[in-house]
Design an enzyme around this catalytic site. Structure first.
Site, PDB file in Angstrom:
ATOM      1  N   HIS A 185      -4.140   1.418   7.963  1.00  0.00           N
ATOM      2  CA  HIS A 185      -2.757   1.939   8.002  1.00  0.00           C
ATOM      3  C   HIS A 185      -2.616   3.116   7.019  1.00  0.00           C
ATOM      4  O   HIS A 185      -2.061   4.161   7.372  1.00  0.00           O
ATOM      5  CB  HIS A 185      -1.803   0.781   7.658  1.00  0.00           C
ATOM      6  CG  HIS A 185      -0.364   1.149   7.517  1.00  0.00           C
ATOM      7  ND1 HIS A 185       0.613   0.680   8.366  1.00  0.00           N
ATOM      8  CD2 HIS A 185       0.290   1.914   6.595  1.00  0.00           C
ATOM      9  CE1 HIS A 185       1.792   1.163   7.980  1.00  0.00           C
ATOM     10  NE2 HIS A 185       1.628   1.898   6.910  1.00  0.00           N
ATOM     11  N   GLU A 186      -3.137   2.950   5.808  1.00  0.00           N
ATOM     12  CA  GLU A 186      -3.023   4.021   4.797  1.00  0.00           C
ATOM     13  C   GLU A 186      -3.871   5.222   5.175  1.00  0.00           C
ATOM     14  O   GLU A 186      -3.462   6.375   4.976  1.00  0.00           O
ATOM     15  CB  GLU A 186      -3.444   3.518   3.408  1.00  0.00           C
ATOM     16  CG  GLU A 186      -2.713   2.299   2.868  1.00  0.00           C
ATOM     17  CD  GLU A 186      -1.212   2.349   2.995  1.00  0.00           C
ATOM     18  OE1 GLU A 186      -0.649   3.452   3.088  1.00  0.00           O
ATOM     19  OE2 GLU A 186      -0.600   1.267   3.019  1.00  0.00           O
ATOM     20  N   GLN A 196       2.888   9.892   1.872  1.00  0.00           N
ATOM     21  CA  GLN A 196       4.238   9.325   1.885  1.00  0.00           C
ATOM     22  C   GLN A 196       5.111   9.839   0.742  1.00  0.00           C
ATOM     23  O   GLN A 196       6.327   9.747   0.816  1.00  0.00           O
ATOM     24  CB  GLN A 196       4.172   7.788   1.831  1.00  0.00           C
ATOM     25  CG  GLN A 196       3.590   7.177   3.094  1.00  0.00           C
ATOM     26  CD  GLN A 196       3.456   5.684   2.955  1.00  0.00           C
ATOM     27  OE1 GLN A 196       2.488   5.201   2.371  1.00  0.00           O
ATOM     28  NE2 GLN A 196       4.413   4.939   3.469  1.00  0.00           N
ATOM     29  N   HIS A 219      -2.079   7.442   7.510  1.00  0.00           N
ATOM     30  CA  HIS A 219      -1.109   8.333   6.852  1.00  0.00           C
ATOM     31  C   HIS A 219      -1.788   9.634   6.429  1.00  0.00           C
ATOM     32  O   HIS A 219      -1.209  10.711   6.547  1.00  0.00           O
ATOM     33  CB  HIS A 219      -0.523   7.669   5.602  1.00  0.00           C
ATOM     34  CG  HIS A 219       0.617   6.724   5.864  1.00  0.00           C
ATOM     35  ND1 HIS A 219       1.774   7.111   6.481  1.00  0.00           N
ATOM     36  CD2 HIS A 219       0.774   5.408   5.557  1.00  0.00           C
ATOM     37  CE1 HIS A 219       2.609   6.072   6.549  1.00  0.00           C
ATOM     38  NE2 HIS A 219       2.019   5.019   6.001  1.00  0.00           N
ATOM     39  N   GLY A 273       0.841  -1.192   0.000  1.00  0.00           N
ATOM     40  CA  GLY A 273       0.000   0.000   0.000  1.00  0.00           C
ATOM     41  C   GLY A 273       0.873   1.238   0.000  1.00  0.00           C
ATOM     42  O   GLY A 273       2.058   1.172   0.345  1.00  0.00           O
ATOM     43  N   CYS A 296       6.200  -0.333   7.472  1.00  0.00           N
ATOM     44  CA  CYS A 296       5.817   0.866   6.728  1.00  0.00           C
ATOM     45  C   CYS A 296       6.997   1.298   5.876  1.00  0.00           C
ATOM     46  O   CYS A 296       8.133   1.325   6.357  1.00  0.00           O
ATOM     47  CB  CYS A 296       5.430   1.985   7.694  1.00  0.00           C
ATOM     48  SG  CYS A 296       4.914   3.502   6.866  1.00  0.00           S
ATOM     49  N   LEU A 297       6.721   1.644   4.634  1.00  0.00           N
ATOM     50  CA  LEU A 297       7.793   2.107   3.741  1.00  0.00           C
ATOM     51  C   LEU A 297       8.418   3.402   4.259  1.00  0.00           C
ATOM     52  O   LEU A 297       9.546   3.720   3.902  1.00  0.00           O
ATOM     53  CB  LEU A 297       7.238   2.319   2.323  1.00  0.00           C
ATOM     54  CG  LEU A 297       6.757   1.036   1.625  1.00  0.00           C
ATOM     55  CD1 LEU A 297       6.049   1.381   0.320  1.00  0.00           C
ATOM     56  CD2 LEU A 297       7.913   0.077   1.376  1.00  0.00           C
TER      57      LEU A 297
HETATM   58  O1  GNR Z   1       4.119  -2.665   2.542  1.00  0.00           O
HETATM   59  C1  GNR Z   1       3.513  -2.534   3.599  1.00  0.00           C
HETATM   60  N1  GNR Z   1       3.245  -3.619   4.344  1.00  0.00           N
HETATM   61  C2  GNR Z   1       2.401  -3.615   5.443  1.00  0.00           C
HETATM   62  C3  GNR Z   1       2.394  -4.734   6.270  1.00  0.00           C
HETATM   63  C4  GNR Z   1       1.562  -4.797   7.361  1.00  0.00           C
HETATM   64  C5  GNR Z   1       0.719  -3.752   7.631  1.00  0.00           C
HETATM   65  C6  GNR Z   1       0.715  -2.620   6.831  1.00  0.00           C
HETATM   66  C7  GNR Z   1       1.540  -2.556   5.736  1.00  0.00           C
HETATM   67  S1  GNR Z   1       1.510  -1.159   4.716  1.00  0.00           S
HETATM   68  C8  GNR Z   1       3.136  -1.180   4.063  1.00  0.00           C
HETATM   69  C9  GNR Z   1       3.309  -0.110   3.003  1.00  0.00           C
HETATM   70  C10 GNR Z   1       3.127   1.249   3.625  1.00  0.00           C
HETATM   71  O2  GNR Z   1       3.932   1.770   4.341  1.00  0.00           O
HETATM   72  N2  GNR Z   1       1.996   1.841   3.410  1.00  0.00           N
HETATM   73  O3  GNR Z   1       1.730   3.011   3.989  1.00  0.00           O
HETATM   74 NI    NI Z   2       2.913   3.086   5.765  1.00  0.00          NI
END
Ligand code: GNR
Ligand code: NI
Length: 169
Positions: free
Chosen positions: A133-134, A51, A137, A46, A91-92
């Site tokens: 999670h997104e 980001q 952000h 995601g 998270c990236l």
């Molecule tokens: O790549 C991602 N893997 C992930 C694994 C578990 C819970 C959430 C994520 S999101 C993350 C990519 C990212 O940072 N999205 O904002």
């Molecule tokens: Ni993230």
């Protein structure tokens, strides 16, 4: 194909609250396409516009094994949620760190597509976790906000050190 730069914690720009998307134009479609390129290349499941330092309410996702199920959510809203679930998240924008986060288990979401059409979707499991999670952000929130201050500070210091080393290299 265009890759965008991904901001990393503790960059203050990750704390920006994103604004609603109002124009469903070619510029938006280019941004979505560039966000998919960036997410697949990373690789991640995601990516929120925040980001890549674009403070608009949109996110892209693909949680499929073969990376053939792209999803775009624009101006997403959680209509209802139920249950609780814990999952290890990464998270990236916090590269190299994984922590357990508790979130809603099932959610119903309303969002718009690239043409501005509204749709609703039900999600559970990894899909529900990823959407939450997104959407965090887009509010300027990161998964490390759910862990202890001590752990978050440790991660912040290590990433700051890495960023300084990268700047010198
Ligand atoms: O790549 C991602 N893997 C992930 C694994 C578990 C819970 C959430 C994520 S999101 C993350 C990519 C990212 O940072 N999205 O904002
Ligand atoms: Ni993230």
């Amino acid at each position: 194909m265009a890759l965008l730069n991904i901001l990393e914690f503790p960059d203050p720009r990750l704390r920006t609250r994103a604004e609603a998307v109002t124009k469903f134009d070619e510029e938006l479609k280019t941004l979505v396409s560039d966000m998919f390129d960036t997410m697949y290349e990373a690789p991640g499941i995601g990516l929120a516009a925040t980001q890549v330092d674009v403070h608009k309410r949109l996110l892209v996702m693909d949680i499929s094994e073969h990376k053939n199920d792209p999803m775009v959510l624009i101006n997403p809203e959680i209509l209802s949620s139920e249950g609780e679930e814990e999952m290890d998240e990464g998270c990236l924008s916090v590269p190299g760190y994984y922590e357990t986060v508790r979130r809603a288990e099932k959610i119903r979401v309303r969002a718009q597509d690239q043409n501005g059409e509204f749709f609703e979707l039900d999600a559970d499991g990894l899909k529900a976790v990823c959407i939450q999670h997104e959407m965090d952000h887009l509010e300027g929130k990161l998964f490390v906000d759910y862990i202890s201050n001590l752990k978050r500070d440790r991660i912040r210091k290590k990433l700051e050190k890495q960023h300084k080393q990268a700047a010198r290299a």
